[in-house]
Write an enzyme that holds these catalytic residues in place. Sequence first.
Site, PDB file in Angstrom:
ATOM      1  CG  HIS A  42     -10.093  -6.167  15.993  1.00  0.00           C
ATOM      2  ND1 HIS A  42      -9.547  -5.210  15.166  1.00  0.00           N
ATOM      3  CD2 HIS A  42     -10.433  -7.203  15.193  1.00  0.00           C
ATOM      4  CE1 HIS A  42      -9.569  -5.654  13.924  1.00  0.00           C
ATOM      5  NE2 HIS A  42     -10.099  -6.859  13.908  1.00  0.00           N
TER       6      HIS A  42
ATOM      7  NE  ARG B 253      -3.721  11.392   4.042  1.00  0.00           N
ATOM      8  CZ  ARG B 253      -2.973  10.403   4.522  1.00  0.00           C
ATOM      9  NH1 ARG B 253      -2.438   9.524   3.697  1.00  0.00           N
ATOM     10  NH2 ARG B 253      -2.765  10.278   5.824  1.00  0.00           N
TER      11      ARG B 253
ATOM     12  CG  HIS C  30      -1.376   1.359   1.648  1.00  0.00           C
ATOM     13  ND1 HIS C  30      -0.784   2.100   2.661  1.00  0.00           N
ATOM     14  CD2 HIS C  30      -2.384   2.120   1.169  1.00  0.00           C
ATOM     15  CE1 HIS C  30      -1.419   3.250   2.785  1.00  0.00           C
ATOM     16  NE2 HIS C  30      -2.387   3.294   1.906  1.00  0.00           N
TER      17      HIS C  30
ATOM     18  CG  ASN D 110      -1.942   7.341   1.404  1.00  0.00           C
ATOM     19  OD1 ASN D 110      -1.949   8.533   1.703  1.00  0.00           O
ATOM     20  ND2 ASN D 110      -1.969   6.372   2.303  1.00  0.00           N
TER      21      ASN D 110
ATOM     22  CG  HIS E 124      11.512  -1.153   6.957  1.00  0.00           C
ATOM     23  ND1 HIS E 124      10.797  -0.340   7.804  1.00  0.00           N
ATOM     24  CD2 HIS E 124      10.798  -2.297   6.850  1.00  0.00           C
ATOM     25  CE1 HIS E 124       9.705  -0.970   8.209  1.00  0.00           C
ATOM     26  NE2 HIS E 124       9.682  -2.157   7.649  1.00  0.00           N
TER      27      HIS E 124
END
Length: 300
Positions: free
Chosen positions: A175, A110, A106, A108, A145
């Site tokens: 959770h 912005r 993933h 992104n 990394h």
Amino acid sequence: MTISSTPVRTYLLDLQARIVAGLEAADGKPFIVDSWQRAEGGGGISRIIEEGNVFERGGVGFSHVTGKNLPPSAAANRPEIAGRGWEAMGVSLVLHPRNPYAPTVHMNVRFFTAIKEGEEPVWWFGGGMDLTPYYGFEDDARHFHQTCKDALQPFGDDLHPRFKQWCDEYFFLKHRNEARGVGGIFFDDFHALGFAQSFAMLQSVGDAFLPAYLPILARRKDIAYGERERNFQAYRRGRYVEFNLVFDRGTLFGLQSGGRTESILMSLPPVVKWRYNWSPQDDTPEAKLYSDFLRARDWV
């Protein structure tokens, strides 16, 4: 200082095109182009691949949208800007390779501006990238990394440790008491370097994505696998779905602001399985993911 979103938009559109070109070269199949408009203001371009040679599903989306009232997910950390008009633009991508030995990824970047008549705009940059393997390889994690660290190094020695820790804490399923993957970098509400240098840092992060991911993909995409590996991949993808639908700020912002659902949820994997109260057997490659890779550690 006057803040203009025009150079940011120009960069983001170019970044989307360059990333898609690199991914198409890796896969061998083209991404489809889906342009869309939003009734509340703005629109975007979603670039999608499904059932590719390498990617089972992937999307690289550009959006530039506006609104009159900030949704709760955007104003939670900045209560003083609640109710302002806003402008948001970014490039967001998630790639789900078919081969279980090739990690999901993933990224992104912005730019966000909150606007109120008679007052200075409040602006910030955000983004990052993180790697989600199903079968862990230490050289992959170190490479990813290190590339992230190199992208941030010109802008201050403190940024990588901060953004690495932020990523470890953000991409964590509370959770489950479990990390989503091996992390990377994450930052939000960033304006500390002033507009020009903060924007330069964002560009460095965006430009680092292909060098961070493509070498890993090339090493893993052709490893032989069977039903066992596919089943574990589908099980672990369930964690990805849980995080995106429960915790992810970008997903929540998109849904709360009346965004385009298809583009918001293009990050979800195509094949997923949940099992009841399951855990891998000891001393298996699947167990090694939990013991060696889903615990925060310094990779570089």
